[in-house]
Design a protein around this motif. Sequence first.
Motif, PDB file in Angstrom:
ATOM      1  N   SER A 153       0.817  -1.219   0.000  1.00 47.77           N
ATOM      2  CA  SER A 153       0.000   0.000   0.000  1.00 47.77           C
ATOM      3  C   SER A 153       0.855   1.276   0.000  1.00 47.77           C
ATOM      4  O   SER A 153       2.050   1.243   0.299  1.00 47.77           O
ATOM      5  CB  SER A 153      -0.885   0.004   1.246  1.00 47.77           C
ATOM      6  OG  SER A 153      -0.051   0.144   2.400  1.00 47.77           O
ATOM      7  N   GLU A 154       0.192   2.374  -0.268  1.00 43.25           N
ATOM      8  CA  GLU A 154       0.833   3.691  -0.173  1.00 43.25           C
ATOM      9  C   GLU A 154       1.343   3.916   1.248  1.00 43.25           C
ATOM     10  O   GLU A 154       2.469   4.375   1.464  1.00 43.25           O
ATOM     11  CB  GLU A 154      -0.190   4.768  -0.541  1.00 43.25           C
ATOM     12  CG  GLU A 154       0.367   6.169  -0.441  1.00 43.25           C
ATOM     13  CD  GLU A 154      -0.707   7.243  -0.387  1.00 43.25           C
ATOM     14  OE1 GLU A 154      -1.745   7.051   0.300  1.00 43.25           O
ATOM     15  OE2 GLU A 154      -0.500   8.288  -1.017  1.00 43.25           O
ATOM     16  N   GLN A 155       0.513   3.538   2.215  1.00 40.26           N
ATOM     17  CA  GLN A 155       0.880   3.717   3.626  1.00 40.26           C
ATOM     18  C   GLN A 155       2.189   2.971   3.954  1.00 40.26           C
ATOM     19  O   GLN A 155       3.086   3.498   4.610  1.00 40.26           O
ATOM     20  CB  GLN A 155      -0.277   3.198   4.498  1.00 40.26           C
ATOM     21  CG  GLN A 155      -0.027   3.213   5.993  1.00 40.26           C
ATOM     22  CD  GLN A 155       0.265   4.623   6.502  1.00 40.26           C
ATOM     23  OE1 GLN A 155      -0.233   5.615   5.949  1.00 40.26           O
ATOM     24  NE2 GLN A 155       1.100   4.733   7.531  1.00 40.26           N
ATOM     25  N   GLU A 156       2.293   1.748   3.450  1.00 37.90           N
ATOM     26  CA  GLU A 156       3.514   0.956   3.704  1.00 37.90           C
ATOM     27  C   GLU A 156       4.732   1.581   3.023  1.00 37.90           C
ATOM     28  O   GLU A 156       5.847   1.531   3.559  1.00 37.90           O
ATOM     29  CB  GLU A 156       3.299  -0.500   3.270  1.00 37.90           C
ATOM     30  CG  GLU A 156       2.380  -1.234   4.245  1.00 37.90           C
ATOM     31  CD  GLU A 156       1.838  -2.535   3.692  1.00 37.90           C
ATOM     32  OE1 GLU A 156       2.083  -3.587   4.305  1.00 37.90           O
ATOM     33  OE2 GLU A 156       1.147  -2.502   2.637  1.00 37.90           O
ATOM     34  N   PHE A 158       5.099   4.819   2.539  1.00 38.78           N
ATOM     35  CA  PHE A 158       5.439   5.963   3.412  1.00 38.78           C
ATOM     36  C   PHE A 158       6.244   5.498   4.624  1.00 38.78           C
ATOM     37  O   PHE A 158       7.206   6.162   5.033  1.00 38.78           O
ATOM     38  CB  PHE A 158       4.168   6.683   3.879  1.00 38.78           C
ATOM     39  CG  PHE A 158       3.804   7.869   3.022  1.00 38.78           C
ATOM     40  CD1 PHE A 158       4.667   8.952   2.892  1.00 38.78           C
ATOM     41  CD2 PHE A 158       2.593   7.902   2.340  1.00 38.78           C
ATOM     42  CE1 PHE A 158       4.337  10.047   2.098  1.00 38.78           C
ATOM     43  CE2 PHE A 158       2.254   8.993   1.539  1.00 38.78           C
ATOM     44  CZ  PHE A 158       3.122  10.065   1.416  1.00 38.78           C
ATOM     45  N   GLU A 159       5.858   4.367   5.195  1.00 37.03           N
ATOM     46  CA  GLU A 159       6.599   3.847   6.365  1.00 37.03           C
ATOM     47  C   GLU A 159       8.026   3.482   5.982  1.00 37.03           C
ATOM     48  O   GLU A 159       8.973   3.772   6.717  1.00 37.03           O
ATOM     49  CB  GLU A 159       5.870   2.621   6.950  1.00 37.03           C
ATOM     50  CG  GLU A 159       4.621   3.017   7.726  1.00 37.03           C
ATOM     51  CD  GLU A 159       3.650   1.856   7.968  1.00 37.03           C
ATOM     52  OE1 GLU A 159       2.482   2.147   8.303  1.00 37.03           O
ATOM     53  OE2 GLU A 159       4.050   0.684   7.795  1.00 37.03           O
TER      54      GLU A 159
END
Length: 346
Positions: A153-156, A158-159
Amino acid sequence: MLKVKPVSAERLPELLRRMPKAELHIHIEGSLEPELMFALAQRNGMATAYPDVESLRRAYVFDDLQSFLDIYHAGTLVLRTEQDFYDMTRAYLVRAASDNVLHAEIFFDTQTHTGHGLSTEVVINGLHRACVDAKSELGISASLILCFLRHLSEQEAFEALEQALPLHDKLVGVGLASSEKGHPPEKFARVFARARELGFRLVAHAGEEGQPAYIWSALDVLKVERIDHGVQAVKDPLLMARLAKERIPLTVCPLSNLKLRVFPALAEHNLKHLLEAGIVATVNSDDPAYFGGYINQNFTQTFAALGLTAQHAYKLAHNSFEASFIDEKRKRQYIERLNASFETFN
Ligand code: ADE
Ligand code: ZN
């Protein structure tokens, strides 16, 4: 640009081997040879899915990108310590230096390894230390490009970016790899915008298997400076014209394209067409331990299959330095060495 003397078909492989070059598309995890994989598994007290090197190599037959990524991912399980990442990178750099690679821009990802419980520091510090040692001991320069995994995901992503930030000075850029179809560049627009603000150089895989629209959006939405693969661009004349006009490099990987069945045979690869359309194409190995060849084998086999000449060789090597992220002064120095190698070849 140098006026290149003709070279006979018999002497061309030697010219290709000796010619100074840069490699701009190599996934370091894809350079992990079965022999080293077994040695690391043993060092880390791990079982392997295959009993020996030969049976593992026999499993390296792929239908497409995804079938390769599944096996490739299994291979990364043996990487557990900073020294493992060091040893893998060292082995690649020794091999690349023997192919007369003067400079390599190395892809890696952290998400695979953090998914196996490792820290981002272990990965980046091992890779970086190997690059530093190779410069002083082998004379090859290398820099690191962190690829986000586009099936996550996008979130991953970013992390992953966040975790890499304390090690920012060990990285030159960020990229985008893994399963292309169904994961358009737009999914990572905000991550790439942030990476750009932070001063990272930007690249992305696009148009390997995926449609030309993915190349357009890698350029216009992600604002990347180079396209990795990009061979599907030939389906879109407007895109071809843009790539040539704006001198946007394509890091082409012929043996990868053959093994992942992007082209049915090397003789049908479009590298010659790309060059003749004025595109800044380069030749690279992608995942050499899996696709049957390092950079020089990519050159020699593709030249034989497509009937390319010494003039094409010079162009491709020149493009590799031009498309790299090294500073202008070093680019000029490398190109002088390239010119000297062509002038003295006989
Ligand atoms: N990761 C390693 N090799 C890759 C390739 N050829 N395409 C996309 N992601 C990759
Ligand atoms: Zn790749």
